[in-house]
Design an enzyme around this catalytic site. Structure first.
Site, PDB file in Angstrom:
ATOM      1  N   HIS A 262       0.840  -1.203   0.000  1.00  9.22           N
ATOM      2  CA  HIS A 262       0.000   0.000   0.000  1.00  9.22           C
ATOM      3  C   HIS A 262       0.878   1.258   0.000  1.00  9.22           C
ATOM      4  CE1 HIS A 262      -3.651   2.376   1.221  1.00  9.22           C
ATOM      5  NE2 HIS A 262      -2.732   3.145   1.786  1.00  9.22           N
ATOM      6  N   GLU A 263       1.824   1.311   0.929  1.00  7.95           N
ATOM      7  CA  GLU A 263       2.671   2.511   1.038  1.00  7.95           C
ATOM      8  C   GLU A 263       3.561   2.673  -0.194  1.00  7.95           C
ATOM      9  OE1 GLU A 263       2.019   4.786   3.164  1.00  7.95           O
ATOM     10  OE2 GLU A 263       0.585   3.513   4.255  1.00  7.95           O
ATOM     11  N   HIS A 266       1.752   4.737  -2.658  1.00  5.50           N
ATOM     12  CA  HIS A 266       1.913   6.170  -2.355  1.00  5.50           C
ATOM     13  C   HIS A 266       3.294   6.658  -2.778  1.00  5.50           C
ATOM     14  CE1 HIS A 266      -1.784   6.954  -0.174  1.00  5.50           C
ATOM     15  NE2 HIS A 266      -1.563   6.013   0.733  1.00  5.50           N
ATOM     16  N   GLU A 292      -4.545   8.223  -2.677  1.00  5.93           N
ATOM     17  CA  GLU A 292      -5.072   6.945  -2.202  1.00  5.93           C
ATOM     18  C   GLU A 292      -5.402   6.019  -3.381  1.00  5.93           C
ATOM     19  OE1 GLU A 292      -4.703   6.425   0.866  1.00  5.93           O
ATOM     20  OE2 GLU A 292      -5.870   4.617   1.300  1.00  5.93           O
TER      21      GLU A 292
END
Ligand code: ZN
Length: 498
Positions: A262-263, A266, A292
Protein backbone atom coordinates in the site's frame (compact mmCIF):
# COMPACT_ATOMS: atom_id res chain seq x y z
CA UNK A 1 7.23 42.72 -16.37
CA UNK A 2 5.42 39.43 -16.15
CA UNK A 3 8.67 37.52 -15.93
CA UNK A 4 10.15 39.58 -13.09
CA UNK A 5 6.93 39.14 -11.10
CA UNK A 6 6.91 35.45 -11.91
CA UNK A 7 10.48 35.09 -10.66
CA UNK A 8 9.53 36.80 -7.39
CA UNK A 9 6.50 34.56 -7.07
CA UNK A 10 8.56 31.43 -7.79
CA UNK A 11 11.16 32.47 -5.20
CA UNK A 12 8.41 32.78 -2.57
CA UNK A 13 7.04 29.37 -3.54
CA UNK A 14 10.53 27.86 -3.18
CA UNK A 15 10.86 29.35 0.27
CA UNK A 16 7.49 27.90 1.32
CA UNK A 17 8.49 24.54 -0.17
CA UNK A 18 11.72 24.50 1.84
CA UNK A 19 9.91 25.32 5.07
CA UNK A 20 7.49 22.52 4.27
CA UNK A 21 10.43 20.15 3.75
CA UNK A 22 11.87 21.03 7.14
CA UNK A 23 8.47 20.41 8.74
CA UNK A 24 8.11 17.09 6.89
CA UNK A 25 11.49 15.91 8.09
CA UNK A 26 10.68 16.88 11.69
CA UNK A 27 7.39 15.04 11.42
CA UNK A 28 8.97 11.89 9.94
CA UNK A 29 11.65 11.96 12.61
CA UNK A 30 9.04 12.33 15.35
CA UNK A 31 7.07 9.33 14.06
CA UNK A 32 10.03 7.03 13.38
CA UNK A 33 13.15 7.71 15.47
CA UNK A 34 12.71 10.59 17.94
CA UNK A 35 13.28 9.67 21.61
CA UNK A 36 10.10 10.20 23.66
CA UNK A 37 11.80 12.70 25.96
CA UNK A 38 12.04 15.19 23.09
CA UNK A 39 8.25 15.57 22.70
CA UNK A 40 7.94 19.03 24.30
CA UNK A 41 10.98 20.63 22.66
CA UNK A 42 10.03 19.16 19.28
CA UNK A 43 6.47 20.49 19.63
CA UNK A 44 7.88 23.99 20.18
CA UNK A 45 10.26 23.79 17.21
CA UNK A 46 7.42 22.58 15.00
CA UNK A 47 5.08 25.33 16.21
CA UNK A 48 7.75 27.97 15.47
CA UNK A 49 8.24 26.68 11.92
CA UNK A 50 4.47 26.40 11.45
CA UNK A 51 3.89 29.98 12.43
CA UNK A 52 6.77 31.19 10.25
CA UNK A 53 5.26 29.28 7.32
CA UNK A 54 1.80 30.70 8.04
CA UNK A 55 3.09 34.28 8.09
CA UNK A 56 4.91 33.80 4.79
CA UNK A 57 1.90 32.08 3.22
CA UNK A 58 -0.38 34.99 4.22
CA UNK A 59 2.07 37.84 3.53
CA UNK A 60 0.25 40.69 1.71
CA UNK A 61 3.24 40.98 -0.66
CA UNK A 62 2.49 37.45 -1.87
CA UNK A 63 -1.18 38.40 -2.30
CA UNK A 64 -0.15 41.39 -4.46
CA UNK A 65 2.10 39.21 -6.62
CA UNK A 66 -0.70 36.70 -7.14
CA UNK A 67 -3.14 39.48 -8.05
CA UNK A 68 -0.67 40.87 -10.60
CA UNK A 69 0.03 37.48 -12.15
CA UNK A 70 -3.48 36.02 -12.21
CA UNK A 71 -4.48 38.14 -15.23
CA UNK A 72 -1.04 38.21 -16.87
CA UNK A 73 -1.62 37.06 -20.47
CA UNK A 74 2.10 36.26 -20.95
CA UNK A 75 1.98 33.29 -18.57
CA UNK A 76 1.84 29.84 -20.16
CA UNK A 77 -0.72 27.28 -18.96
CA UNK A 78 1.63 25.64 -16.46
CA UNK A 79 2.55 28.93 -14.78
CA UNK A 80 -1.06 30.10 -14.80
CA UNK A 81 -2.12 26.89 -13.05
CA UNK A 82 0.50 27.42 -10.35
CA UNK A 83 -0.73 30.97 -9.77
CA UNK A 84 -4.36 29.79 -9.63
CA UNK A 85 -3.58 27.10 -7.06
CA UNK A 86 -1.52 29.60 -5.05
CA UNK A 87 -4.43 32.04 -5.13
CA UNK A 88 -6.83 29.43 -3.82
CA UNK A 89 -4.43 28.58 -0.96
CA UNK A 90 -3.71 32.23 -0.21
CA UNK A 91 -7.39 33.23 -0.16
CA UNK A 92 -8.19 30.36 2.18
CA UNK A 93 -5.28 31.10 4.52
CA UNK A 94 -6.08 34.82 4.73
CA UNK A 95 -9.86 34.47 5.12
CA UNK A 96 -9.59 32.57 8.40
CA UNK A 97 -9.08 34.97 11.32
CA UNK A 98 -5.99 34.30 13.47
CA UNK A 99 -8.05 33.76 16.62
CA UNK A 100 -10.09 31.08 14.85
CA UNK A 101 -6.88 29.34 13.70
CA UNK A 102 -5.64 29.40 17.29
CA UNK A 103 -8.97 28.27 18.74
CA UNK A 104 -9.08 25.32 16.31
CA UNK A 105 -5.49 24.32 17.09
CA UNK A 106 -6.20 24.43 20.80
CA UNK A 107 -9.56 22.61 20.62
CA UNK A 108 -8.16 19.82 18.43
CA UNK A 109 -4.99 19.54 20.52
CA UNK A 110 -7.04 19.00 23.68
CA UNK A 111 -9.76 17.08 21.81
CA UNK A 112 -7.24 14.54 20.51
CA UNK A 113 -5.76 14.13 23.99
CA UNK A 114 -9.21 13.55 25.54
CA UNK A 115 -10.13 11.14 22.73
CA UNK A 116 -7.04 8.98 23.45
CA UNK A 117 -8.45 8.51 26.98
CA UNK A 118 -12.16 8.33 26.07
CA UNK A 119 -11.72 5.56 23.50
CA UNK A 120 -10.19 2.83 25.72
CA UNK A 121 -12.71 3.76 28.45
CA UNK A 122 -15.54 3.69 25.89
CA UNK A 123 -16.74 6.95 27.43
CA UNK A 124 -18.33 9.22 24.82
CA UNK A 125 -19.67 11.62 27.50
CA UNK A 126 -16.10 12.73 28.32
CA UNK A 127 -15.36 13.45 24.67
CA UNK A 128 -18.74 14.99 23.78
CA UNK A 129 -18.18 18.63 24.90
CA UNK A 130 -14.83 18.68 23.07
CA UNK A 131 -16.31 17.33 19.87
CA UNK A 132 -19.16 19.83 20.17
CA UNK A 133 -16.62 22.64 20.36
CA UNK A 134 -14.61 21.27 17.41
CA UNK A 135 -17.72 20.93 15.23
CA UNK A 136 -18.82 24.47 16.13
CA UNK A 137 -15.37 25.83 15.22
CA UNK A 138 -15.29 23.87 11.97
CA UNK A 139 -18.65 25.45 11.08
CA UNK A 140 -17.11 28.87 11.77
CA UNK A 141 -14.16 27.85 9.61
CA UNK A 142 -16.45 26.84 6.73
CA UNK A 143 -18.31 30.15 6.99
CA UNK A 144 -15.02 32.08 7.01
CA UNK A 145 -13.54 30.46 3.90
CA UNK A 146 -16.87 30.31 2.05
CA UNK A 147 -18.40 27.52 -0.05
CA UNK A 148 -20.33 26.76 -3.22
CA UNK A 149 -23.58 25.31 -1.84
CA UNK A 150 -23.18 24.29 1.76
CA UNK A 151 -20.72 24.25 4.67
CA UNK A 152 -19.49 20.71 4.09
CA UNK A 153 -18.17 21.80 0.67
CA UNK A 154 -15.60 24.00 2.43
CA UNK A 155 -14.36 21.09 4.56
CA UNK A 156 -14.17 18.74 1.59
CA UNK A 157 -12.31 21.39 -0.40
CA UNK A 158 -9.32 21.18 1.99
CA UNK A 159 -8.75 17.58 0.87
CA UNK A 160 -10.44 17.41 -2.55
CA UNK A 161 -10.26 20.86 -4.14
CA UNK A 162 -13.37 21.72 -6.10
CA UNK A 163 -15.45 18.71 -5.06
CA UNK A 164 -18.87 19.30 -3.47
CA UNK A 165 -20.95 17.35 -0.93
CA UNK A 166 -23.72 16.80 -3.49
CA UNK A 167 -21.25 15.23 -5.92
CA UNK A 168 -19.98 12.85 -3.24
CA UNK A 169 -23.55 12.04 -2.19
CA UNK A 170 -24.44 11.11 -5.76
CA UNK A 171 -21.38 8.87 -6.23
CA UNK A 172 -21.85 7.19 -2.84
CA UNK A 173 -25.56 6.53 -3.48
CA UNK A 174 -24.67 4.72 -6.71
CA UNK A 175 -21.90 2.85 -4.90
CA UNK A 176 -24.17 1.66 -2.07
CA UNK A 177 -26.91 0.57 -4.46
CA UNK A 178 -24.47 -1.67 -6.27
CA UNK A 179 -22.34 -2.73 -3.32
CA UNK A 180 -24.88 -3.96 -0.77
CA UNK A 181 -26.29 -6.78 -2.94
CA UNK A 182 -22.73 -7.94 -3.81
CA UNK A 183 -21.75 -7.98 -0.13
CA UNK A 184 -24.87 -9.94 0.86
CA UNK A 185 -24.38 -12.51 -1.87
CA UNK A 186 -20.66 -13.04 -1.21
CA UNK A 187 -20.86 -13.14 2.59
CA UNK A 188 -23.59 -15.78 2.41
CA UNK A 189 -20.95 -18.04 0.82
CA UNK A 190 -17.69 -17.01 2.55
CA UNK A 191 -16.87 -19.19 5.55
CA UNK A 192 -14.40 -18.46 8.36
CA UNK A 193 -10.92 -17.10 7.59
CA UNK A 194 -8.22 -19.71 6.85
CA UNK A 195 -6.05 -20.50 9.90
CA UNK A 196 -2.61 -20.37 8.24
CA UNK A 197 -2.69 -16.56 8.38
CA UNK A 198 -1.59 -16.84 12.01
CA UNK A 199 1.68 -18.41 13.10
CA UNK A 200 5.26 -17.47 13.89
CA UNK A 201 6.97 -15.21 11.35
CA UNK A 202 10.48 -14.03 12.20
CA UNK A 203 10.52 -10.21 12.21
CA UNK A 204 14.02 -10.00 10.70
CA UNK A 205 12.90 -12.22 7.82
CA UNK A 206 9.76 -10.09 7.32
CA UNK A 207 11.90 -6.98 7.24
CA UNK A 208 14.27 -8.44 4.64
CA UNK A 209 11.27 -9.57 2.57
CA UNK A 210 9.58 -6.16 2.61
CA UNK A 211 12.84 -4.38 1.71
CA UNK A 212 13.14 -6.70 -1.29
CA UNK A 213 9.45 -6.41 -2.23
CA UNK A 214 9.24 -2.60 -2.33
CA UNK A 215 12.31 -2.44 -4.56
CA UNK A 216 10.89 -5.17 -6.79
CA UNK A 217 7.71 -3.08 -7.26
CA UNK A 218 9.78 -0.13 -8.49
CA UNK A 219 10.40 1.90 -5.33
CA UNK A 220 13.72 3.68 -5.90
CA UNK A 221 15.71 2.94 -2.74
CA UNK A 222 18.48 5.34 -3.81
CA UNK A 223 15.81 8.05 -3.52
CA UNK A 224 13.95 6.78 -0.50
CA UNK A 225 13.81 4.58 2.57
CA UNK A 226 11.59 1.96 4.16
CA UNK A 227 11.50 2.22 7.97
CA UNK A 228 9.28 1.08 10.82
CA UNK A 229 6.47 2.96 12.60
CA UNK A 230 3.32 1.84 14.47
CA UNK A 231 1.04 3.48 11.85
CA UNK A 232 2.47 2.95 8.34
CA UNK A 233 2.74 6.13 6.27
CA UNK A 234 4.60 7.69 3.35
CA UNK A 235 6.03 11.17 3.20
CA UNK A 236 7.94 13.00 0.51
CA UNK A 237 10.69 15.00 2.20
CA UNK A 238 12.13 16.54 -0.98
CA UNK A 239 13.27 15.67 -4.49
CA UNK A 240 15.11 12.37 -4.22
CA UNK A 241 13.83 11.62 -0.72
CA UNK A 242 10.55 9.72 -0.34
CA UNK A 243 10.18 7.73 2.88
CA UNK A 244 7.70 5.01 3.68
CA UNK A 245 7.14 2.85 6.74
CA UNK A 246 5.53 -0.45 7.62
CA UNK A 247 5.20 -2.42 10.90
CA UNK A 248 6.12 -5.96 11.86
CA UNK A 249 4.48 -8.35 14.32
CA UNK A 250 5.90 -11.79 14.97
CA UNK A 251 2.53 -13.61 14.92
CA UNK A 252 1.22 -12.05 11.72
CA UNK A 253 2.78 -11.85 8.25
CA UNK A 254 0.25 -10.19 5.98
CA UNK A 255 -0.10 -6.86 7.79
CA UNK A 256 3.55 -5.91 7.19
CA UNK A 257 3.52 -7.14 3.58
CA UNK A 258 0.27 -5.45 2.57
CA UNK A 259 1.10 -2.22 4.41
CA UNK A 260 4.38 -2.17 2.46
CA UNK A 261 2.57 -2.72 -0.86
CA UNK A 262 0.00 0.00 0.00
CA UNK A 263 2.67 2.51 1.04
CA UNK A 264 4.75 1.66 -2.04
CA UNK A 265 1.76 2.79 -4.13
CA UNK A 266 1.91 6.17 -2.35
CA UNK A 267 5.71 6.30 -2.65
CA UNK A 268 5.75 5.51 -6.39
CA UNK A 269 3.38 8.43 -6.97
CA UNK A 270 5.65 10.78 -4.99
CA UNK A 271 8.75 9.51 -6.78
CA UNK A 272 7.02 10.02 -10.13
CA UNK A 273 6.14 13.72 -9.59
CA UNK A 274 8.25 15.80 -12.03
CA UNK A 275 11.30 17.14 -10.19
CA UNK A 276 11.35 20.39 -12.13
CA UNK A 277 7.89 21.29 -10.79
CA UNK A 278 8.35 20.26 -7.17
CA UNK A 279 8.87 23.79 -5.85
CA UNK A 280 5.67 25.06 -7.47
CA UNK A 281 1.99 24.46 -6.59
CA UNK A 282 1.62 22.56 -9.88
CA UNK A 283 4.21 20.03 -8.71
CA UNK A 284 2.28 18.79 -5.69
CA UNK A 285 0.10 15.70 -5.70
CA UNK A 286 -3.38 16.41 -6.99
CA UNK A 287 -5.43 15.45 -3.90
CA UNK A 288 -5.70 12.87 -1.13
CA UNK A 289 -8.10 10.74 -3.19
CA UNK A 290 -5.63 10.72 -6.08
CA UNK A 291 -2.87 9.66 -3.67
CA UNK A 292 -5.07 6.94 -2.20
CA UNK A 293 -6.00 5.73 -5.70
CA UNK A 294 -2.34 4.82 -6.18
CA UNK A 295 -1.90 3.00 -2.86
CA UNK A 296 -5.19 1.08 -3.23
CA UNK A 297 -4.42 0.03 -6.79
CA UNK A 298 -1.08 -1.50 -5.79
CA UNK A 299 -2.55 -3.05 -2.67
CA UNK A 300 -5.75 -4.45 -4.20
CA UNK A 301 -5.85 -4.60 -7.99
CA UNK A 302 -2.20 -5.71 -8.07
CA UNK A 303 -1.35 -7.10 -4.63
CA UNK A 304 -4.55 -9.09 -4.02
CA UNK A 305 -5.01 -10.37 -7.59
CA UNK A 306 -4.95 -14.12 -8.09
CA UNK A 307 -1.94 -13.80 -10.39
CA UNK A 308 0.26 -11.63 -8.17
CA UNK A 309 -0.73 -13.56 -5.03
CA UNK A 310 0.67 -16.73 -6.62
CA UNK A 311 3.97 -14.97 -7.29
CA UNK A 312 4.00 -13.48 -3.78
CA UNK A 313 3.42 -16.87 -2.17
CA UNK A 314 6.29 -18.47 -4.10
CA UNK A 315 8.61 -15.70 -2.88
CA UNK A 316 7.31 -15.87 0.72
CA UNK A 317 7.87 -19.62 0.80
CA UNK A 318 11.59 -19.02 0.20
CA UNK A 319 11.74 -17.31 3.61
CA UNK A 320 8.83 -18.78 5.58
CA UNK A 321 8.92 -22.42 4.48
CA UNK A 322 7.93 -23.87 7.87
CA UNK A 323 4.72 -21.79 8.19
CA UNK A 324 3.69 -21.56 4.53
CA UNK A 325 5.21 -24.68 2.98
CA UNK A 326 1.88 -26.52 2.75
CA UNK A 327 -0.26 -23.58 1.64
CA UNK A 328 -1.55 -23.72 -1.94
CA UNK A 329 -1.93 -20.63 -4.16
CA UNK A 330 -5.74 -21.01 -4.04
CA UNK A 331 -5.74 -21.11 -0.23
CA UNK A 332 -3.42 -18.13 -0.04
CA UNK A 333 -5.56 -16.19 -2.51
CA UNK A 334 -8.64 -16.80 -0.39
CA UNK A 335 -6.68 -15.92 2.75
CA UNK A 336 -5.57 -12.48 1.58
CA UNK A 337 -9.06 -11.66 0.29
CA UNK A 338 -11.30 -13.24 2.92
CA UNK A 339 -14.25 -10.86 3.61
CA UNK A 340 -16.46 -10.54 6.67
CA UNK A 341 -18.70 -8.04 8.42
CA UNK A 342 -16.72 -6.15 11.06
CA UNK A 343 -17.08 -3.17 13.38
CA UNK A 344 -13.65 -1.58 13.02
CA UNK A 345 -12.92 0.38 9.84
CA UNK A 346 -9.16 -0.10 9.79
CA UNK A 347 -9.57 -3.88 10.06
CA UNK A 348 -12.21 -4.09 7.34
CA UNK A 349 -11.52 -5.95 4.08
CA UNK A 350 -11.71 -4.71 0.53
CA UNK A 351 -15.31 -5.86 0.02
CA UNK A 352 -16.85 -4.21 3.10
CA UNK A 353 -14.46 -1.30 3.76
CA UNK A 354 -16.43 1.33 1.88
CA UNK A 355 -19.60 0.65 3.90
CA UNK A 356 -17.69 2.10 6.88
CA UNK A 357 -16.75 5.24 4.96
CA UNK A 358 -20.22 5.88 3.58
CA UNK A 359 -21.77 5.86 7.05
CA UNK A 360 -19.13 8.29 8.38
CA UNK A 361 -19.78 10.62 5.46
CA UNK A 362 -23.55 10.53 6.05
CA UNK A 363 -23.09 11.36 9.74
CA UNK A 364 -20.63 14.19 9.05
CA UNK A 365 -22.92 15.65 6.44
CA UNK A 366 -25.91 15.50 8.81
CA UNK A 367 -23.89 17.33 11.50
CA UNK A 368 -22.82 20.09 9.12
CA UNK A 369 -26.35 20.42 7.76
CA UNK A 370 -27.52 20.93 11.36
CA UNK A 371 -29.63 17.78 11.13
CA UNK A 372 -27.71 15.83 13.78
CA UNK A 373 -26.51 17.03 17.21
CA UNK A 374 -23.20 15.77 18.62
CA UNK A 375 -25.07 14.46 21.67
CA UNK A 376 -27.12 12.15 19.41
CA UNK A 377 -24.09 10.85 17.55
CA UNK A 378 -23.50 7.51 19.36
CA UNK A 379 -27.05 6.32 18.73
CA UNK A 380 -27.00 7.60 15.14
CA UNK A 381 -23.67 5.80 14.65
CA UNK A 382 -24.97 2.50 15.94
CA UNK A 383 -28.06 2.73 13.74
CA UNK A 384 -25.95 3.55 10.69
CA UNK A 385 -23.59 0.61 11.33
CA UNK A 386 -26.57 -1.68 11.67
CA UNK A 387 -28.06 -0.37 8.45
CA UNK A 388 -24.90 -0.46 6.31
CA UNK A 389 -22.69 -3.13 7.86
CA UNK A 390 -25.31 -5.35 9.46
CA UNK A 391 -23.83 -5.43 12.96
CA UNK A 392 -24.45 -3.43 16.14
CA UNK A 393 -21.46 -2.11 18.14
CA UNK A 394 -21.38 -3.44 21.70
CA UNK A 395 -19.86 -0.18 22.98
CA UNK A 396 -18.62 3.23 21.78
CA UNK A 397 -15.01 2.07 21.76
CA UNK A 398 -15.93 -0.20 18.85
CA UNK A 399 -18.38 2.41 17.58
CA UNK A 400 -18.30 6.16 17.38
CA UNK A 401 -15.00 6.55 19.27
CA UNK A 402 -12.85 4.31 17.05
CA UNK A 403 -11.34 6.89 14.66
CA UNK A 404 -9.10 9.83 15.55
CA UNK A 405 -10.21 12.04 12.62
CA UNK A 406 -13.02 13.98 14.31
CA UNK A 407 -10.93 14.71 17.41
CA UNK A 408 -8.36 16.31 15.11
CA UNK A 409 -10.97 18.46 13.33
CA UNK A 410 -10.58 16.43 10.12
CA UNK A 411 -14.27 16.42 9.14
CA UNK A 412 -14.39 16.09 5.34
CA UNK A 413 -11.44 13.67 5.17
CA UNK A 414 -13.21 10.27 5.22
CA UNK A 415 -14.69 10.42 1.69
CA UNK A 416 -11.16 10.56 0.22
CA UNK A 417 -10.54 6.92 1.20
CA UNK A 418 -13.50 5.66 -0.80
CA UNK A 419 -13.03 8.06 -3.69
CA UNK A 420 -9.43 6.82 -3.92
CA UNK A 421 -10.63 3.20 -3.97
CA UNK A 422 -13.13 3.96 -6.73
CA UNK A 423 -10.54 5.85 -8.79
CA UNK A 424 -8.10 2.94 -8.36
CA UNK A 425 -10.49 0.47 -9.99
CA UNK A 426 -11.40 2.90 -12.78
CA UNK A 427 -7.73 3.69 -13.56
CA UNK A 428 -6.72 0.04 -13.49
CA UNK A 429 -9.51 -0.89 -15.91
CA UNK A 430 -8.36 1.91 -18.20
CA UNK A 431 -4.74 0.76 -17.97
CA UNK A 432 -5.85 -2.72 -19.11
CA UNK A 433 -7.89 -1.18 -21.94
CA UNK A 434 -4.78 0.69 -23.08
CA UNK A 435 -2.16 -2.01 -22.44
CA UNK A 436 -4.11 -5.22 -22.84
CA UNK A 437 -4.57 -7.65 -19.94
CA UNK A 438 -1.96 -7.37 -17.18
CA UNK A 439 -2.65 -10.87 -15.84
CA UNK A 440 0.41 -12.38 -17.54
CA UNK A 441 2.63 -9.62 -16.13
CA UNK A 442 1.33 -10.07 -12.59
CA UNK A 443 1.73 -13.83 -12.76
CA UNK A 444 5.46 -13.26 -13.25
CA UNK A 445 5.45 -10.56 -10.54
CA UNK A 446 6.12 -8.05 -13.28
CA UNK A 447 4.66 -4.54 -12.80
CA UNK A 448 6.87 -2.40 -15.04
CA UNK A 449 4.28 -1.85 -17.81
CA UNK A 450 1.66 -0.75 -15.26
CA UNK A 451 4.10 1.60 -13.55
CA UNK A 452 5.07 3.18 -16.88
CA UNK A 453 1.39 3.75 -17.65
CA UNK A 454 0.85 5.35 -14.24
CA UNK A 455 3.93 7.53 -14.71
CA UNK A 456 2.72 8.76 -18.10
CA UNK A 457 -0.96 9.22 -17.25
CA UNK A 458 -1.03 10.20 -13.58
CA UNK A 459 2.30 10.75 -11.80
CA UNK A 460 3.85 13.08 -14.39
CA UNK A 461 0.70 15.26 -14.40
CA UNK A 462 1.17 16.09 -10.69
CA UNK A 463 -1.25 18.95 -9.86
CA UNK A 464 -1.93 20.19 -13.40
CA UNK A 465 -5.65 19.62 -12.84
CA UNK A 466 -7.98 19.13 -9.89
CA UNK A 467 -8.51 15.41 -9.35
CA UNK A 468 -12.06 15.42 -10.74
CA UNK A 469 -10.79 16.87 -14.03
CA UNK A 470 -7.57 14.83 -14.01
CA UNK A 471 -9.56 11.59 -13.61
CA UNK A 472 -11.83 12.46 -16.50
CA UNK A 473 -8.80 13.16 -18.69
CA UNK A 474 -7.20 9.83 -17.78
CA UNK A 475 -10.42 7.87 -18.28
CA UNK A 476 -11.61 9.74 -21.35
CA UNK A 477 -15.08 9.68 -19.77
CA UNK A 478 -16.81 10.95 -16.64
CA UNK A 479 -15.84 9.01 -13.54
CA UNK A 480 -18.29 6.54 -11.94
CA UNK A 481 -18.22 3.74 -9.32
CA UNK A 482 -19.11 1.17 -11.98
CA UNK A 483 -15.56 -0.14 -12.67
CA UNK A 484 -15.14 -0.76 -8.93
CA UNK A 485 -18.46 -2.63 -8.69
CA UNK A 486 -17.59 -4.68 -11.79
CA UNK A 487 -14.20 -5.50 -10.29
CA UNK A 488 -15.71 -6.68 -6.98
CA UNK A 489 -18.39 -8.72 -8.70
CA UNK A 490 -15.97 -10.51 -11.02
CA UNK A 491 -13.45 -11.18 -8.28
CA UNK A 492 -15.67 -12.24 -5.39
CA UNK A 493 -18.36 -14.14 -7.34
CA UNK A 494 -15.55 -16.23 -8.84
CA UNK A 495 -13.74 -16.65 -5.52
CA UNK A 496 -16.82 -17.87 -3.62
CA UNK A 497 -18.84 -19.27 -6.49
CA UNK A 498 -21.56 -16.82 -5.43
ZN1 ZN B 1 -3.03 5.26 2.03
Amino acid sequence: MGNAKWEQFAARMRELTDLGRALSLLSWDQSVVMPGKAAASRARATATLDSLTHSKATDPGLGDLIDDLIDDPSLDDLRRRSVEVAKRDYDKATKVPDDLVRALAEATGIGYQVWTEARPASDFAVFEPHLEKIVALRKEYADAVGYANERYDALLDDYEPGLTAIEVETVFAELIDGLEPIVDRVLAKAGPAPAFLRGKFDVGAQEAFCQWLVGHLGFDTAGGRLDVSPHPFTIQISAGDTRQTTRYTADELLSSVYAAIHETGHALYDQGLPEEWLDLPIGHYSSLAMHESQSRMWENQVGRSREFVGFLLSKLKERFESSLGGVTPDEFYEGVNHPERSLIRVEADELTYNLHIVLRFELELAMFRDELAVADLPEAWNKAVEQHVGLRPSDDRKGVLQDMHWSGGMQGYFPTYTLGTLYAAAFYAKAETDLGSLEGDLKRGETRRLLEWLRANIHSKANRYDTKVAAEKVLGAPFSPKPFLDYLETKYFELYDA
